[in-house]
Design a protein around this motif. Structure first.
Motif, short mmCIF file in Angstrom:
data_model
loop_
_atom_site.label_atom_id
_atom_site.label_comp_id
_atom_site.label_asym_id
_atom_site.label_seq_id
_atom_site.Cartn_x
_atom_site.Cartn_y
_atom_site.Cartn_z
N SER A 1 27.54 -31.33 -6.58
CA SER A 1 27.76 -30.68 -7.87
C SER A 1 28.27 -31.75 -8.81
O SER A 1 29.46 -32.04 -8.88
CB SER A 1 28.78 -29.54 -7.71
OG SER A 1 28.26 -28.57 -6.82
N VAL A 2 27.34 -32.36 -9.53
CA VAL A 2 27.62 -33.53 -10.35
C VAL A 2 28.29 -33.12 -11.66
O VAL A 2 27.84 -32.20 -12.35
CB VAL A 2 26.34 -34.34 -10.62
CG1 VAL A 2 26.59 -35.50 -11.56
CG2 VAL A 2 25.74 -34.84 -9.30
N VAL A 3 29.36 -33.84 -11.98
CA VAL A 3 30.10 -33.64 -13.22
C VAL A 3 29.65 -34.65 -14.27
O VAL A 3 29.52 -34.34 -15.45
CB VAL A 3 31.62 -33.82 -12.94
CG1 VAL A 3 32.42 -33.85 -14.23
CG2 VAL A 3 32.12 -32.73 -12.01
N PHE A 4 29.39 -35.88 -13.82
CA PHE A 4 29.03 -36.98 -14.71
C PHE A 4 28.31 -38.04 -13.90
O PHE A 4 28.63 -38.26 -12.73
CB PHE A 4 30.30 -37.60 -15.33
CG PHE A 4 30.03 -38.83 -16.14
CD1 PHE A 4 29.65 -38.74 -17.47
CD2 PHE A 4 30.14 -40.09 -15.56
CE1 PHE A 4 29.37 -39.88 -18.20
CE2 PHE A 4 29.87 -41.24 -16.29
CZ PHE A 4 29.49 -41.13 -17.62
N GLU A 5 27.36 -38.72 -14.53
CA GLU A 5 26.76 -39.90 -13.91
C GLU A 5 26.25 -40.83 -14.98
O GLU A 5 25.86 -40.41 -16.07
CB GLU A 5 25.66 -39.53 -12.92
CG GLU A 5 24.47 -38.81 -13.48
CD GLU A 5 23.48 -38.44 -12.38
OE1 GLU A 5 23.14 -39.31 -11.56
OE2 GLU A 5 23.05 -37.28 -12.36
N ASP A 6 26.31 -42.10 -14.67
CA ASP A 6 25.72 -43.13 -15.49
C ASP A 6 25.17 -44.20 -14.55
O ASP A 6 25.02 -43.94 -13.35
CB ASP A 6 26.72 -43.68 -16.53
CG ASP A 6 27.93 -44.36 -15.94
OD1 ASP A 6 27.95 -44.70 -14.73
OD2 ASP A 6 28.91 -44.59 -16.69
N ASP A 7 24.89 -45.38 -15.04
CA ASP A 7 24.30 -46.41 -14.18
C ASP A 7 25.32 -47.06 -13.25
O ASP A 7 24.94 -47.81 -12.34
CB ASP A 7 23.58 -47.47 -15.02
CG ASP A 7 24.49 -48.17 -16.02
OD1 ASP A 7 25.53 -47.60 -16.41
OD2 ASP A 7 24.18 -49.31 -16.40
N VAL A 8 26.62 -46.77 -13.39
CA VAL A 8 27.67 -47.39 -12.57
C VAL A 8 28.30 -46.41 -11.59
O VAL A 8 28.61 -46.78 -10.46
CB VAL A 8 28.76 -48.03 -13.47
CG1 VAL A 8 29.85 -48.68 -12.64
CG2 VAL A 8 28.13 -49.04 -14.42
N VAL A 9 28.52 -45.17 -12.00
CA VAL A 9 29.25 -44.19 -11.17
C VAL A 9 28.54 -42.84 -11.15
O VAL A 9 27.75 -42.52 -12.03
CB VAL A 9 30.70 -43.97 -11.65
CG1 VAL A 9 31.50 -45.25 -11.65
CG2 VAL A 9 30.74 -43.29 -13.00
N VAL A 10 28.89 -42.07 -10.13
CA VAL A 10 28.56 -40.66 -10.07
C VAL A 10 29.87 -39.93 -9.78
O VAL A 10 30.62 -40.32 -8.89
CB VAL A 10 27.53 -40.34 -8.96
CG1 VAL A 10 27.23 -38.85 -8.91
CG2 VAL A 10 26.25 -41.13 -9.16
N ALA A 11 30.15 -38.89 -10.56
CA ALA A 11 31.35 -38.08 -10.36
C ALA A 11 30.89 -36.68 -9.97
O ALA A 11 30.05 -36.09 -10.64
CB ALA A 11 32.20 -38.05 -11.62
N PHE A 12 31.45 -36.17 -8.86
CA PHE A 12 31.02 -34.87 -8.36
C PHE A 12 32.19 -34.14 -7.72
O PHE A 12 33.22 -34.73 -7.40
CB PHE A 12 29.87 -35.03 -7.35
CG PHE A 12 30.13 -36.02 -6.25
CD1 PHE A 12 30.74 -35.63 -5.07
CD2 PHE A 12 29.77 -37.35 -6.40
CE1 PHE A 12 30.98 -36.54 -4.05
CE2 PHE A 12 30.01 -38.28 -5.39
CZ PHE A 12 30.61 -37.87 -4.22
N MET A 13 32.00 -32.84 -7.54
CA MET A 13 33.04 -31.99 -6.97
C MET A 13 33.23 -32.33 -5.50
O MET A 13 32.26 -32.57 -4.78
CB MET A 13 32.67 -30.51 -7.12
CG MET A 13 32.38 -30.07 -8.55
SD MET A 13 33.61 -30.55 -9.78
CE MET A 13 35.00 -29.58 -9.25
N ASP A 14 34.49 -32.34 -5.04
CA ASP A 14 34.82 -32.63 -3.65
C ASP A 14 34.65 -31.36 -2.82
O ASP A 14 35.26 -30.33 -3.14
CB ASP A 14 36.27 -33.13 -3.57
CG ASP A 14 36.64 -33.68 -2.20
OD1 ASP A 14 35.97 -33.35 -1.21
OD2 ASP A 14 37.61 -34.44 -2.13
N LEU A 15 33.83 -31.43 -1.77
CA LEU A 15 33.63 -30.29 -0.87
C LEU A 15 34.95 -29.86 -0.22
O LEU A 15 35.19 -28.69 0.00
CB LEU A 15 32.65 -30.68 0.24
CG LEU A 15 31.26 -30.09 0.17
CD1 LEU A 15 30.31 -30.82 1.10
CD2 LEU A 15 31.27 -28.62 0.44
N GLY A 16 35.81 -30.83 0.09
CA GLY A 16 37.11 -30.55 0.70
C GLY A 16 38.21 -30.58 -0.34
O GLY A 16 39.22 -31.26 -0.18
#
Length: 144
Positions: A20-35
């Motif tokens: 469940s991606v919150v943000f992404e660019d060419d350097v990082v991906v930010a997503f919701m933690d399953l745990g």
């Protein structure tokens, strides 16, 4: 140090695993933690595989922290329960790192949530602090 070439985070970054991606660019991906510690717990993960701080270049690291800062601010505006924010990095097994792909935790905090850090917060003597500061300066000199 762990030498783990592939991780679930590598698969997420490559688009080969669900997230469940919150943000992404060419350097990082930010997503919701399953745990998740609390609802809204986000992980900021560099696209490049790096086990920990020692393996991550400073420019990528700075971008991870910049996005962590921005996501922390977004959590306060999200409508999720958020009375505070923790930004947490676990670098190495002794620091509770479980997935050996560098990642920054950013999660909302509120009264009565389950997150705890239990430590001996005793005051240290100045001569010990001065000695330890010297050791850290030596480490910085090795990096420079």
């Amino acid at each position: 140090m762990h030498v783990q070439e592939d991780s679930v985070f590598c698969a997420i970054v490559a688009g080969e695993a669900e997230a469940s991606v919150v943000f992404e660019d060419d350097v990082v991906v930010a997503f919701m933690d399953l745990g998740a510690v609390t609802p809204g717990h986000v992980l900021v993960v560099p696209r490049v595989h790096a086990v920990g701080l020692e393996d991550l270049d400073e420019d990528t690291g700075a971008h991870v922290w910049r996005m962590g800062h921005r996501i922390g601010r977004a959590l306060r505006r999200s409508g999720l329960r958020c009375e505070g924010v923790n930004v947490f990095l676990a670098d190495g097994e002794a620091a509770f790192q479980e997935i050996f792909h560098f990642h920054l935790h950013v999660f909302p905090r509120f009264q009565g949530d389950s997150f705890r850090i239990d430590a001996d917060w005793a005051t240290r003597a100045r001569h010990l602090l001065d000695s330890e500061a010297g050791r850290v300066r030596m480490g910085l000199a090795e990096i420079s």
